[in-house]
Structures are given as structure tokens and as C-alpha cells.
Design an enzyme around this catalytic site. Structure first.
Site, mmCIF file in Angstrom:
data_model
loop_
_atom_site.group_PDB
_atom_site.id
_atom_site.type_symbol
_atom_site.label_atom_id
_atom_site.label_comp_id
_atom_site.label_asym_id
_atom_site.label_seq_id
_atom_site.Cartn_x
_atom_site.Cartn_y
_atom_site.Cartn_z
ATOM 1 N N ARG A 17 0.948 -1.184 -0.015
ATOM 2 C CA ARG A 17 -0.192 -0.039 0.159
ATOM 3 C C ARG A 17 0.891 1.118 0.269
ATOM 4 N NH1 ARG A 17 -4.126 -1.140 4.766
ATOM 5 N NH2 ARG A 17 -2.410 -2.508 5.476
ATOM 6 N N THR A 81 2.011 -13.228 9.262
ATOM 7 C CA THR A 81 2.886 -12.887 10.466
ATOM 8 C C THR A 81 3.086 -14.332 11.238
ATOM 9 O OG1 THR A 81 0.579 -12.668 11.415
ATOM 10 C CG2 THR A 81 1.896 -10.764 10.459
ATOM 11 N N ASN A 379 42.103 38.532 5.056
ATOM 12 C CA ASN A 379 41.041 39.167 4.381
ATOM 13 C C ASN A 379 41.026 38.732 3.088
ATOM 14 O OD1 ASN A 379 39.135 41.812 4.591
ATOM 15 N ND2 ASN A 379 40.001 41.754 2.720
#
Length: 458
Positions: A17, A81, A379
């Protein structure tokens, strides 16, 4: 729990599903698979052993766990099951005097504390079987609990009559058996039903007929037994877990300003006094320190942030480290294996990959820094590019402490910029620059007087 027991998780079925090529139990919820969540809940009960019954995509399921964490049993055919439990017979019969907790692998919301009363009741009553039931407003997808003539049984929804389907007390798919009683009864289960499968639920009726002692615990936490049988139900389950996670973080001192738009995976850790603004995503095993600020549309995955870090909006950080008091963003992208050191600043449209960016260094605008080692107090001017790839291999750029990289610079790796060196704006640097030196590499500027006027006359 003090008395040793086994755990058996049923995870062999595809889950048709779900409409997915991936087995249902491997679908994720806040960074953890459905099956992983079930295993974690059971491990909280401290079982002697945990076994997972696998079948469909068994290699993928087995790959979800580290070696020795759980054991696996293969159900070659998925015939129901009870048939899945029967596949574990060889393991179970080694522990005839113990109990086994059997649970479906698609119950990701069930917590350890919800399972504990089941074990307590089972041991106190010395039952052959104790199962967990719940009262659901919408029982669709669950087997129903039938109480009749002093006996209790379970009927699968597909086999239930219209009146039985109206029953709201359901079988949650969580059972605790005495192994000896279970193995006695299992061979008696029939597949004479609409699906032609062997149902574990039929064991309740057989045990009742044989006079074996059956009990049930009706949980007060029915909301944890949501049937995750579709993508929409998966989303609903995720919503429950998300609310739990955000509540837990809030109770520990973090501020999540808009829980509805915030995604935080279950393994994420967030320190006290950190503020998470709306529309933030934090995934994987990320760790966020104390007193941080994460602004909207920040996306962090498997990364570590120190204390008092500020991440401005629309910034992505993946598999990287941001140290204390650093600031990143907005619109920055920090790719894997990068480290931004303490008090460093990375600004808008700066991308880093496999780069160490030193303490108090700055790269504020429109730069790419890949495979770089940048020391402290450097920087990096706007538009700087570390040209790290020659078409075959990646090469490293090293910028030493205090260097100044002018805007629009291209650093062609491998290259080293020495300590406190200066690079003139618009330079393409292909050779190492000595410490303290000024390097400028650009074509001579040529100016042609009145060129524009002559051009317009043509």
C-alpha cells in the site's frame, strides 16, 4: 527489565500500500528509518537478544544496522505473520523457558515507556500470552479485539464482518509470549482465510480454546499506534515525532519560534538559549551549541556548530564545523569537510569546500574557496576564486596569517600566499608569494583619448 526476554521484530513484507520500490520499514522519519525507531524502542527495554525477520529487500534491511546490534532471520516466502514467527523457530526453541516480545516493524511512534506495562503485567499474571490493545477513533487497517463468553480473540480486518469492523478496540501488533506455549500452538495455525495467509492473531483463539492463560493490556497511549500504511500516514507520523522532538528541545532550553515550519531530525542536539527562527532545517547528527542564532531558510546537515554562532538566512552547511562566535551568511554555502574557525566571518554568496578558514578571517562577498587552508586574520576580497581543479586533479591553496587578498583575485592552485602578503585586486596568481610582499598580476591599463566619440561617428 530484570528478567531476560527475547525480542522478535517482523519486517519481511514489502508494504504494497506504500506504492514504493523501497520496503516500507526503511522509509525515514526525521532521519531514522521506521524499523530503526522500533528497534530503538525495544532496546530501551534491555532484551537479551533482538532478532529481525527479513524477507523482501533483506540486504537493504540488514544494512541498516551495525554488526552485532541485532540478529536476522530470513522468511523465504512471505505467507503471513505466523509464518514469519515460525521462521524463527530454530532460534526460539533454544530459549523455551523465556518470553519473547513480538512486534511489527511498522510502529515507529511506540515508545519504550509504552511497552513497559505490558512486560510487567505479563510477568505478574504469568500469562502464556499478553498482547497490547488500544482504542482508536479510526481503527482502519488493524485487527479487531473480540471479547466473547469470557474469552478474547483477534480477527483480522479483511476477515471481519461489518459489525465487527465497527469495533474500535484493536490489536496493535505487539505480543508477549511464553516461548514454550507459542511453539506448541504455532503449527496449529491455519491459512483458511481470505488472503490464504497464516495469521499470528489466530494464536489467541487457539490458546483460549486450549485453556492457556491470555491477558491483554489496553494502553492509554493509543496515538502511538498509528497505522503507517501510506505516504500520507507517514507524514502524519512524522508530524507526531516532530512535535515530540521540538518539545524535548524546548524543555532543555532551546527556543524554536515556529514549530510548524521547523524540521529537526531526531538525533540533532541543540544547546540552551539557542534560537531557531522559522523555516530552518537541521538534519542528521548535527550538534548546535549554546546561544546560537539560526535565521530563516538555514539548512544544516551532519554539522557541528559551537557556541554563540550566527547563521544568517538562506545558508547551507553540510558535514562541516563552525567554531564559537563565527558568523556565516546570508546566502552562503559551506560544503563538506570545511572548518570555519572562531570569530571568522563568511558573507553573502561565498562558497567553501574542504577548506579550513582561520580565526577572525573574513570572506564577505561573492567568493569560491575550495581545497584551501586559510590561516588567521586573513581578508579575502569580493570575487576571489581559488582555482583548485586542473581538469584531472584538485590542488590546494595555502594563505598564511594576516594576508590580504584583493577583490577579483584568481588563485591558481597549487599556490601559497605568504604571511602578511598583499595581492592586488584583479590579479591572477600562479606562483607562490613571499611573506610581506605585494603581488600584482594583471595587464597594463591602456587609455585611448576620444575613442568613444570616434566610435559613435561610425
Amino acid at each position: 527489565m530484570s528478567q531476560a526476554f527475547l525480542a522478535l521484530i517482523l519486517a519481511a513484507g514489502k508494504g504494497t500500500r506504500f506504492k514504493s520500490e523501497r520496503i516500507k520499514v526503511l522509509h525515514p522519519l526525521l532521519g531514522k528509518s521506521m524499523l530503526r525507531l522500533v528497534v530503538d524502542s525495544i532496546l530501551g527495554l534491555k532484551p537479551q537478544n533482538v532478532h529481525v525477520v527479513v524477507g523482501y529487500q533483506k540486504k537493504e534491511v540488514m544494512g541498516e544496522f551495525t554488526s552485532g546490534e541485532v540478529a536476522f532471520i530470513t522468511q523465504k516466502e512471505q505467507l503471513g505473520t505466523a509464518h514469519a514467527v515460525l521462521a524463527a523457530k530454530g532460534v526460539l526453541k533454544k530459549y523455551m523457558n523465556k518470553d519473547v516480545l513480538i512486534m511489527n516493524g511498522d510502529l515507529p511512534l511506540v515508545r519504550t515507556e509504552t511497552l513497559k506495562p505490558l512486560l510487567t503485567l505479563h510477568r505478574r499474571e504469568k500469562n502464556a500470552l499478553t498482547f497490547l490493545s488500544a482504542e482508536l477513533e479510526n481503527p482502519t487497517g488493524f485487527g479487531r479485539i473480540i471479547h466473547s463468553a469470557g474469552a478474547t480473540r483477534v480477527i483480522e480486518e479483511k476477515d471481519a464482518s461489518p459489525s465487527e469492523r465497527k469495533i474500535k478496540e484493536v490489536n496493535t501488533g505487539v505480543y508477549l509470549f511464553k516461548i514454550k506455549d507459542l511453539l506448541d500452538v504455532l503449527p496449529k495455525v491455519s491459512n483458511q482465510n481470505k488472503k490464504g495467509e497464516f495469521y499470528l492473531t489466530d494464536v489467541t483463539g487457539i490458546m483460549a480454546q486450549e485453556g492457556r492463560k491470555i491477558g491483554f493490556h489496553k494502553t492509554k497511549h493509543a496515538g502511538e499506534f498509528v497505522g503507517v500504511n501510506s505516504r500520507y500516514e507517514l507524514a502524519q507520523a512524522i508530524d507526531v515525532l516532530r512535535e515530540r522532538k521540538i518539545r524535548s528541545l524546548s524543555e532543555k532550553g532551546a527556543t524554536i519560534l515556529d514549530p510548524r515550519t521547523t524540521w529537526i531530525d531526531l538525533d540533532v542536539k541543540i544547546g540552551a538559549d539557542t534560537v531557531i527562527y522559522p523555516s530552518v532545517i537541521i538534519e542528521g547528527h548535527s550538534v548546535i551549541g549554546r546561544e546560537c542564532r539560526l535565521y530563516p531558510f538555514t539548512h544544516i546537515r551532519d554539522s557541528r556548530l559551537g557556541n554563540r554562532v550566527e547563521i544568517l538566512g538562506s545558508t547551507e552547511i553540510v558535514e562541516s564545523v563552525i567554531e564559537d562566535e563565527a558568523r556565516v551568511g546570508p546566502f552562503s554555502r559551506i560544503r563538506p569537510d570545511s572548518i570555519i574557525r572562531k570569530k571568522a566571518k563568511v558573507g553573502n554568496f561565498v562558497e567553501m569546500k574542504n577548506t579550513v578558514f582561520g580565526k577572525q578571517s573574513k570572506a564577505m562577498h561573492l567568493s569560491y574557496l575550495g581545497d584551501c587552508e586559510i590561516k588567521d586574520s586573513v581578508n579575502v576580497g569580493a570575487g576571489t576564486i581559488a582555482c583548485n581543479y586542473d581538469g584531472r586533479e584538485k590542488h590546494k591553496t595555502l594563505i598564511e596569517e594576516g594576508a590580504f587578498i584583493g577583490s577579483g583575485t584568481e588563485l591558481v592552485a597549487p599556490v601559497k600566499i605568504g604571511k602578511r602578503a598583499y595581492i592586488g585586486a584583479g590579479s591572477t596568481i600562479t606562483k607562490n608569494v613571499s611573506p610581506g610582499a605585494l603581488a600584482v598580476s594583471r595587464s597594463k591599463q591602456i587609455e585611448k583619448k576620444n575613442w568613444s566619440r570616434r566610435k559613435r561617428k561610425k
